[in-house]
Design a protein around this motif. Structure first.
Motif, PDB file in Angstrom:
ATOM      1  N   LEU A  24       0.821  -1.216   0.000  1.00  0.00           N
ATOM      2  CA  LEU A  24       0.000   0.000   0.000  1.00  0.00           C
ATOM      3  C   LEU A  24       0.855   1.266   0.000  1.00  0.00           C
ATOM      4  CD1 LEU A  24      -2.850  -1.041   2.456  1.00  0.00           C
ATOM      5  CD2 LEU A  24      -3.000  -0.744  -0.028  1.00  0.00           C
ATOM      6  N   TRP A  28       0.648   4.037  -2.808  1.00  0.00           N
ATOM      7  CA  TRP A  28       0.320   5.401  -2.398  1.00  0.00           C
ATOM      8  C   TRP A  28       1.349   6.382  -2.948  1.00  0.00           C
ATOM      9  CZ3 TRP A  28       1.255   7.581   3.112  1.00  0.00           C
ATOM     10  CH2 TRP A  28       0.648   8.825   3.242  1.00  0.00           C
ATOM     11  N   ARG A  29       2.611   5.981  -2.918  1.00  0.00           N
ATOM     12  CA  ARG A  29       3.665   6.862  -3.430  1.00  0.00           C
ATOM     13  C   ARG A  29       3.483   7.120  -4.918  1.00  0.00           C
ATOM     14  NH1 ARG A  29       6.185  11.115  -3.903  1.00  0.00           N
ATOM     15  NH2 ARG A  29       8.286  11.007  -4.684  1.00  0.00           N
ATOM     16  N   ARG A  31       0.854   7.582  -6.342  1.00  0.00           N
ATOM     17  CA  ARG A  31      -0.212   8.571  -6.473  1.00  0.00           C
ATOM     18  C   ARG A  31       0.180   9.915  -5.863  1.00  0.00           C
ATOM     19  NH1 ARG A  31      -5.980   6.847  -5.948  1.00  0.00           N
ATOM     20  NH2 ARG A  31      -6.128   5.776  -7.938  1.00  0.00           N
ATOM     21  N   GLY A  33       2.058  10.336  -2.772  1.00  0.00           N
ATOM     22  CA  GLY A  33       2.217  10.361  -1.320  1.00  0.00           C
ATOM     23  C   GLY A  33       3.648  10.694  -0.929  1.00  0.00           C
ATOM     24  N   ARG A  36       8.708   6.962  -0.073  1.00  0.00           N
ATOM     25  CA  ARG A  36       8.484   5.617   0.439  1.00  0.00           C
ATOM     26  C   ARG A  36       9.729   4.997   1.048  1.00  0.00           C
ATOM     27  NH1 ARG A  36       7.579   3.714  -5.511  1.00  0.00           N
ATOM     28  NH2 ARG A  36       9.721   3.547  -6.165  1.00  0.00           N
TER      29      ARG A  36
END
Length: 89
Positions: A24, A28-29, A31, A33, A36
């Protein structure tokens, strides 16, 4: 319940949750975020500690325990290095 704890299967479940969390974080990264790298290194440290616990509960050789603890230590050092590097900026 005590059998679940003594057998180490609870650690296996926790490791599956950590693996799902890592997937996840990577998604998420993608998108937009936060970075990571630091998050995954932190997860790796915890996962290595759980593997060490699992090795002890399973009665594995001391080499497996030492390898898991060495992995946790290496991940911890990498996490500290990233934190100090970003603090210096």
């Amino acid at each position: 319940m005590p059998d679940l704890l003594a057998s180490g299967h609870i650690v296996d479940a926790a490791l599956l949750i950590v693996a799902a969390e890592a997937v996840l974080i990577v998604l998420w990264r993608r998108r937009g975020g936060p970075g990571r790298g630091a998050l995954l290194i932190n997860l790796a440290s915890g996962a290595c500690l759980m593997v060490a616990l699992r090795a002890v509960l399973a009665g594995a050789s001391g080499y497996w325990l030492a390898a898991a603890l060495a992995g946790a230590g290496a991940a911890h050092v990498a996490d500290l290095w990233l934190r100090l590097r970003s603090a210096a900026r």
